[in-house]
Each structure stands twice: as structure tokens, then as C-alpha cells.
Scaffold this active site. Structure first.
Site, PDB file in Angstrom:
ATOM      1  N   SER A  14       0.052   5.580  -3.200  1.00 57.73           N
ATOM      2  CA  SER A  14       0.901   4.678  -3.289  1.00 57.73           C
ATOM      3  C   SER A  14       2.226   4.936  -3.948  1.00 57.73           C
ATOM      4  O   SER A  14       3.003   4.023  -4.602  1.00 57.73           O
ATOM      5  CB  SER A  14       0.614   3.387  -4.179  1.00 57.73           C
ATOM      6  OG  SER A  14      -0.808   2.986  -3.417  1.00 57.73           O
ATOM      7  N   TYR A  54      -7.800  -5.972   3.566  1.00 58.36           N
ATOM      8  CA  TYR A  54      -8.047  -5.737   2.226  1.00 58.36           C
ATOM      9  C   TYR A  54      -8.148  -4.146   2.090  1.00 58.36           C
ATOM     10  O   TYR A  54      -7.788  -3.832   1.046  1.00 58.36           O
ATOM     11  CB  TYR A  54      -9.362  -6.257   1.654  1.00 58.36           C
ATOM     12  CG  TYR A  54      -9.273  -7.733   1.276  1.00 58.36           C
ATOM     13  CD1 TYR A  54      -8.274  -8.506   0.576  1.00 58.36           C
ATOM     14  CD2 TYR A  54     -10.338  -8.829   2.007  1.00 58.36           C
ATOM     15  CE1 TYR A  54      -8.256  -9.842   0.596  1.00 58.36           C
ATOM     16  CE2 TYR A  54      -9.972 -10.104   1.803  1.00 58.36           C
ATOM     17  CZ  TYR A  54      -8.900 -10.699   0.945  1.00 58.36           C
ATOM     18  OH  TYR A  54      -9.068 -11.942   0.728  1.00 58.36           O
ATOM     19  N   ASP A  71       2.222   2.233   7.591  1.00 54.50           N
ATOM     20  CA  ASP A  71       3.681   3.266   7.287  1.00 54.50           C
ATOM     21  C   ASP A  71       4.307   3.440   8.747  1.00 54.50           C
ATOM     22  O   ASP A  71       5.532   3.414   8.795  1.00 54.50           O
ATOM     23  CB  ASP A  71       3.091   4.669   7.125  1.00 54.50           C
ATOM     24  CG  ASP A  71       3.134   4.546   5.477  1.00 54.50           C
ATOM     25  OD1 ASP A  71       3.497   3.679   4.859  1.00 54.50           O
ATOM     26  OD2 ASP A  71       2.305   5.240   4.712  1.00 54.50           O
ATOM     27  N   GLU A 149     -10.731  15.016   1.542  1.00 53.33           N
ATOM     28  CA  GLU A 149     -10.559  14.704   2.741  1.00 53.33           C
ATOM     29  C   GLU A 149      -9.041  15.377   3.433  1.00 53.33           C
ATOM     30  O   GLU A 149      -9.203  15.379   4.650  1.00 53.33           O
ATOM     31  CB  GLU A 149     -10.173  13.062   2.903  1.00 53.33           C
ATOM     32  CG  GLU A 149     -11.435  12.368   2.949  1.00 53.33           C
ATOM     33  CD  GLU A 149     -11.781  11.875   1.449  1.00 53.33           C
ATOM     34  OE1 GLU A 149     -11.221  12.576   0.633  1.00 53.33           O
ATOM     35  OE2 GLU A 149     -12.459  11.101   1.106  1.00 53.33           O
ATOM     36  N   LYS A 187       7.122  12.976 -18.100  1.00 53.71           N
ATOM     37  CA  LYS A 187       6.056  13.988 -18.363  1.00 53.71           C
ATOM     38  C   LYS A 187       6.114  14.803 -16.907  1.00 53.71           C
ATOM     39  O   LYS A 187       6.019  14.078 -15.899  1.00 53.71           O
ATOM     40  CB  LYS A 187       4.751  13.232 -18.431  1.00 53.71           C
ATOM     41  CG  LYS A 187       4.490  12.787 -20.051  1.00 53.71           C
ATOM     42  CD  LYS A 187       4.525  13.834 -21.020  1.00 53.71           C
ATOM     43  CE  LYS A 187       4.674  13.528 -22.307  1.00 53.71           C
ATOM     44  NZ  LYS A 187       4.751  14.525 -23.160  1.00 53.71           N
ATOM     45  N   CYS A 381       0.272 -16.045  16.192  1.00 48.59           N
ATOM     46  CA  CYS A 381      -0.946 -15.721  16.659  1.00 48.59           C
ATOM     47  C   CYS A 381      -2.137 -16.464  16.205  1.00 48.59           C
ATOM     48  O   CYS A 381      -1.969 -17.746  16.722  1.00 48.59           O
ATOM     49  CB  CYS A 381      -1.280 -14.165  16.385  1.00 48.59           C
ATOM     50  SG  CYS A 381      -2.600 -13.513  17.487  1.00 48.59           S
ATOM     51  N   HIS A 507       2.806 -11.098  18.252  1.00 48.46           N
ATOM     52  CA  HIS A 507       3.282 -10.623  16.895  1.00 48.46           C
ATOM     53  C   HIS A 507       4.836 -10.197  17.012  1.00 48.46           C
ATOM     54  O   HIS A 507       5.020  -9.074  17.087  1.00 48.46           O
ATOM     55  CB  HIS A 507       2.441  -9.638  16.254  1.00 48.46           C
ATOM     56  CG  HIS A 507       0.942  -9.973  16.075  1.00 48.46           C
ATOM     57  ND1 HIS A 507       0.750 -10.728  14.776  1.00 48.46           N
ATOM     58  CD2 HIS A 507       0.048 -10.083  16.720  1.00 48.46           C
ATOM     59  CE1 HIS A 507      -0.376 -10.848  15.025  1.00 48.46           C
ATOM     60  NE2 HIS A 507      -1.138 -10.861  16.085  1.00 48.46           N
ATOM     61  N   GLU A 509       6.677 -10.045  14.384  1.00 47.51           N
ATOM     62  CA  GLU A 509       6.903  -9.379  13.183  1.00 47.51           C
ATOM     63  C   GLU A 509       7.174  -7.835  13.407  1.00 47.51           C
ATOM     64  O   GLU A 509       7.657  -7.035  12.511  1.00 47.51           O
ATOM     65  CB  GLU A 509       6.068  -9.563  11.985  1.00 47.51           C
ATOM     66  CG  GLU A 509       4.719  -9.124  12.279  1.00 47.51           C
ATOM     67  CD  GLU A 509       3.590 -10.213  12.857  1.00 47.51           C
ATOM     68  OE1 GLU A 509       4.381 -10.835  13.745  1.00 47.51           O
ATOM     69  OE2 GLU A 509       2.354 -10.041  13.098  1.00 47.51           O
TER      70      GLU A 509
HETATM   71  N1  GLN Z   1      -8.582 -14.403  15.989  1.00 48.26           N
HETATM   72  C1  GLN Z   1      -7.475 -14.525  16.920  1.00 48.26           C
HETATM   73  C2  GLN Z   1      -7.805 -13.937  18.321  1.00 48.26           C
HETATM   74  O1  GLN Z   1      -8.573 -13.042  18.104  1.00 48.26           O
HETATM   75  C3  GLN Z   1      -6.084 -14.672  16.570  1.00 48.26           C
HETATM   76  C4  GLN Z   1      -5.868 -12.838  16.339  1.00 48.26           C
HETATM   77  C5  GLN Z   1      -4.521 -12.834  15.498  1.00 48.26           C
HETATM   78  O2  GLN Z   1      -4.002 -13.706  14.878  1.00 48.26           O
HETATM   79  N2  GLN Z   1      -4.029 -11.556  15.584  1.00 48.26           N
HETATM   80  O3  GLN Z   1      -7.510 -14.354  19.232  1.00 48.26           O
END
Ligand code: GLN
Length: 540
Positions: A14, A54, A71, A149, A187, A381, A507, A509
Site C-alpha cells: 500500500s 473486501y 491500479d 509469490e 529511518k 448498475c 459503469h 466511473e
Molecule cells: N448484481 C447485479 C447484476 O449482476 C448488478 C451488478 C453490478 O452492480 N455491477 O446484474
């Protein structure tokens, strides 16, 4: 012939290797070079697509549908380098390919081994990016030097440098120089040890980038140079950023990285022009206003679960010279504590993507709050699917409305499994993934935001808007404002009677940049600013 930069990390994980690689890519691009970036990840999953957020934070999706490490999001936000499936290799992906070749008889009776077969496969992955139209390939080695690894990857880059010529390769080691408050001292020992471990496997770094909380004085940098066998000028400080990750390239240039890179690799370049980037950073540092956006999700405790969503909100803020304050709301808490308690006072509500049942009812409640209180709302989504369920239950009167993901026998399956998904049994890489075109309906929010009729966006889902109910939704004011070009898949819905309520199946984003905010995020934040300006938001 392309030159190569390899970036390894030492002491702790990190440290921001991805950000540093992205910054190096950006600096070289600004000097007129054509760069490519890639990451090797030492875990055995074939890609992060099957992992919980997670574990490794967000799964970043590319145009070609690859599910990759987050990344790569930094790479795309900082540079224009095109990214493909060849830009992220895991140990699993490398082994899968080696084992497939073995089954196909490719190795002609030989014993298949880590060296040379696995290392050859890794080297082939590097070479794949070094095409004729590329000046520099930047390869990030995930993990920390010293991990079991990472060894095959480090061995592969050692061999690679020997083969293409040491003068064509640069090894950068990112390390931590901790400041011990009690002793009042920086250090350098951990860095010495980590470089020692690299040298043991035959890699002598050319440049050390030292992450530190405080500035590293010249005499400390000289000491690091001496013990690590690195040129004094090549010990570069990377101090913790004060305001934003987008300051990193400017700080690296300030400490001389740019010239060292160009000199050591004998690159022919233009003078550096960072004016547009500096202007953007100035907007970040000196915002004129603030907005509060609630993100209602289920992986709120993990900083990186919705990484690109948070970045895109920031970018939209930069476009308006506004600081976006994100209020992280656990969806389950909306169910227990109520939307008023958690959402009163926010200027906008965003429900991001996700999988599985947990938190669904809380997300639906948050969306109801946004709809009824005319709070700007952006669904992504799963966020769109929840908006559709909420509208069906509250406005169409379909009490049993649900997605078949959560209730396979729902009375009103307003969100249902896509036809092509019905035969799918394997989990990895089998969703509707990557870039798909979408047509926008005239005069709606989406069309106004994009300013064009045809767009492409990235997807990652199995379920979709159920067309059986389409007419009913439209008649009651939830309008499909973007669909697949053949009109069969609803990709965007928006509310007719609301200041800004829009939800997308894709998406967005993954396509926002700090210098070019995504149009939907930009307009969502504009609506939030307008709400705040109108005084409708409660005082803090
Ligand atoms: N779980 C939902 C699906 O598979 C939405 C997926 C998501 O939000 N990326 O359609």
C-alpha cells in the site's frame, strides 16, 4: 525499440506503486512519448473478478471486458495509454496459460518448470506490450519484495533486462522511509534491507522513490544512496500528499525524476508541459464551494471498494471548482436507523454497483427518500436496478417487485436474468462485460449531458431491466432514456418529474478523468450544487 521501466515495492504494501507508475506514465506522455502500462499481480486468482471487494477493493473493467486490478484505473485516469487484457497478469493467468500449453503438447515432452517456462510466459506478457508504436512500457510488479509469490516475476524481469540490454531497462524501487516521532528521526534501514533483498536476486535498482511522511534531508538521501548503491540524484522523495493524489506527478518532477528517467533511458523527448495538469491541481486545492454526497453501499468500510466512483465524484467537483464531501452510508443502517437520520442534509445521493442481497432494502429506502424529497440521485448498475424496484413497488403498486437475483420467484420480476446468462455456470469472466454501445433518447438528462446520440460505456452485470414492465414504467414517469441501439436493453432510466434522478446499467466511473469529468457525474454534481444553492439542504 521500446524501453522498459520496472517498478517494484519494498518494506510494506500500500505504498502507492500504482499511483507512482501512473504518474511516471503521465510525465513521460507529457514529454511526448507513447507509453503503455501493465501490472503483474502475484495471487493465484486468474483475475480479481471473482474476489470480494473486501479483498482487493474495486474490480476495474476495461473496454475489452477484462476484469482487472484497481491500479489500472489510476493508469487510465493519469494517461491516454490504451489498456487491454495484456495489461494485467496474475500468477493464476500465467499458470493457466502454461498448463494449457502443456495439455496441448506445446512443450514437446519437456519437464515444465517455473524457470524457464513460467518466467518465459511472464516475459512474453511484457513483450506483448512493446510494439513498434510504443516508446516506453512501464511494468508494475505487485506485492512486496521478499514475498515468496513475487519471486518468479522478479526473476523474469531480471532475465528480461539481460536479454534486451540493461541500457534499455530501468529498475525503480518504491520504498518507505518511516519517521519515528518518539526519536524525531527518519529511518533508512528498512529501505537498505529491501534493496538488499532485491540485489540478492540480481536486481540493482537504478532509482529509489522514497515514500515519507516528512521531507527527507539531503544527508539522509545521500546515506540511502551510499548504502543502496544508487546515484545520489536518483534517490527521489515522494512525500505524503497534502490534498490529492493528482499532486504526485508534480512532486516527482519537482524532485528531479523526470530528467533522470529521460537521461538514463536516452529518450528523445519534447520539453515537459504540465500547465493543464497544474491548472487542474489548482482547482483541487482552491475550491470555491462544497457539496455533500451520500454514497449508499455495502462495502463502505473498505476504502477502495468503490474507488472509481469516489474518483469520478472528485473529478466532477474539479469541473465545478467544488469540493465533494462524501458521506459513506452503510445501506443496512438505512433500514435500521431510517433514511431521514442518515440522509437529511445531503445534496445528492449515489447508489453504486454491487452483488447479493445484503443491504438491498436500505438502498431502496435511500432511493425512495431521494425521489420523494427531490434530492439529486445517481444510480449505477445495482443502483439502477434498485431504483427500478423502488418505483415498481411505490408507484406502480407492485408490492412484490424485485430482482430475480434476490428473489428467484418474485411476483413482479422487474429486474431479471439476461437471456444469454441463463446457460452460464462458470463464475469467472462470464458476466456481460466491457464496452457496449448505447443510443440516447432526445431531450432527456442523459442526452443533454453527453451532447450526442450514440455513446459507449462499460458493463459488468448479469441482470437487466425486464421489458415486460417497460410500458407501465414509462406511463408512470420512469423513462428509459438510453437503450442498446436495437432498443432491446434498457441502459438508462430517468424520472420525468424530478430535478435530477438518473440511473444507468453501465459503469460510467470507469471513463472519468481528472481533466475531463464524466458528463453524468458532472451534471449530477451540478444538480447537487444547485440544490445546495437553493437553500433546500439543511444547514450543516
Ligand atoms: N448484481 C447485479 C447484476 O449482476 C448488478 C451488478 C453490478 O452492480 N455491477 O446484474
Amino acid at each position: 525499440m521500446a524501453k522498459h521501466i520496472f517498478v517494484t515495492g519494498g518494506v510494506v504494501s500500500s505504498l502507492g506503486k500504482g499511483l507512482t507508475c501512473a504518474s511516471i506514465g503521465m510525465i513521460l506522455e507529457q514529454r511526448g512519448l507513447r507509453v503503455r502500462l501493465q501490472k503483474f499481480d502475484p495471487y493465484i486468482n486468474v483475475d480479481p473478478g471473482t474476489m470480494s471487494p473486501y479483498q482487493h477493493g474495486e474490480v476495474y473493467v476495461l473496454n475489452d471486458g477484462s476484469e482487472t486490478d484497481l491500479d489500472l484505473g489510476h493508469y487510465e485516469r493519469f494517461t491516454h495509454a490504451p489498456l487491454t487484457k495484456d495489461c494485467n497478469y496474475t500468477t493464476g493467468k500465467i499458470y493457466l496459460s502454461v498448463i494449457q500449453k502443456e495439455r496441448d503438447g506445446f512443450y514437446e515432452g519437456k519437464t515444465v518448470q517455473v524457470i524457464p517456462h513460467v518466467t518465459d510466459e511472464i516475459k512474453a506478457g511484457i513483450t506483448r506490450l512493446a510494439t513498434d508504436d510504443v516508446d516506453v512500457v512501464i511494468t508494475e510488479i505487485g506485492g512486496t519484495v521478499g514475498d515468496i509469490e513475487s519471486l518468479p516475476f522478479l526473476e523474469a524481469i531480471r532475465q528480461f533486462a539481460l536479454e534486451v540490454g540493461r541500457e534499455n531497462c530501468l529498475f525503480i524501487h518504491l520504498t518507505l522511509v518511516p519517521y519515528l516521532k518518539a526519536a524525531g528521526e527518519l529511518k533508512t534501514k528498512p529501505s537498505q534491507h529491501s534493496v538488499g533483498a532485491l540485489r540478492q536476486i540480481g536486481i540493482q535498482p537504478d532509482i529509489l522513490i522514497c515514500r515519507s511522511e516528512v521531507s527527507i534531508p539531503q544527508d539522509e538521501r545521500d546515506k540511502i544512496a551510499l548504502f543502496c548503491n544508487v546515484d545520489k540524484k536518483a534517490v527521489i522523495e515522494e512525500r505524503d500528499r497534502q490534498f490529492s493524489i493528482y499532486e504526485v506527478p508534480l512532486s516527482l518532477v519537482k524532485h528531479g525524476l523526470d530528467d533522470i528517467l529521460v537521461k538514463r533511458l536516452a529518450l528523445k523527448t519534447n520539453p515537459l508541459d504540465l500547465s493543464a495538469w497544474s491548472e487542474m491541481v489548482d482547482r483541487i486545492i482552491n475550491p470555491k464551494q462544497e457539496v455533500r454526497i451520500a454514497v449508499v453501499g455495502k462495502y463502505m468500510k473498505h476504502r477502495d471498494s468503490y474507488k472509481s466512483v469516489y474518483e469520478s465524484l472528485d473529478h466532477a467537483g474539479f469541473a465545478h471548482r467544488a469540493r465533494v464531501l462524501v458521506v459513506r452510508v452503510e445501506a443496512e443502517e438505512v433500514s435500521t436507523r431510517g433514511s431521514e437520520a442518515l440522509l437529511a442534509g445531503v445534496d445528492g445521493i449515489l447508489v453504486p454497483g454491487g452483488f447479493g442481497m445484503r443491504g438491498i432494502e436500505g438502498k431502496i429506502e435511500a432511493i425512495r427518500y431521494a425521489r420523494l424529497n427531490k434530492v439529486p440521485f445517481f444510480g449505477i448498475c445495482l443502483g439502477m436496478q434498485c431504483a427500478v424496484i423502488e418505483f415498481a413497488r411505490s408507484v406502480l403498486g407492485l408490492e412484490g417487485a424485485n430482482s430475480t437475483e434476490f428473489d428467484p420467484h418474485a411476483d413482479a420480476p422487474v429486474i431479471a436474468l439476461m437471456e444469454e446468462q441463463k446457460q452460464v455456470t462458470q463464475r469467472g469472466g462470464t458476466m456481460r462485460l466491457g464496452q457496449w454501445p448505447c443510443s440516447l433518447v432526445p431531450d432527456r438528462l442523459a442526452r443533454k449531458a453527453y451532447g450526442q446520440e450514440r455513446i459507449t460505456e462499460r458493463h459488468r452485470h448479469r441482470y437487466e431491466f425486464n421489458n415486460t414492465y417497460r410500458k407501465a414504467f414509462e406511463e408512470h414517469g420512469l423513462i428509459p432514456s438510453g437503450t442498446s441501439p436495437d432498443g432491446t436493453i434498457v441502459e438508462i432510466v430517468e424520472l420525468a418529474d424530478h430535478p435530477w434522478f438518473l440511473a444507468v446499467q453501465f459503469h460510467p466511473e470507469f471513463q472519468s478523468k481528472p481533466t475531463h469529468a464524466h458528463p453524468l457525474f458532472r451534471d449530477f454534481i451540478a444538480a447537487a450544487i444547485a440544490r445546495r444553492g437553493s437553500g433546500r439542504t439543511a444547514a450543516d
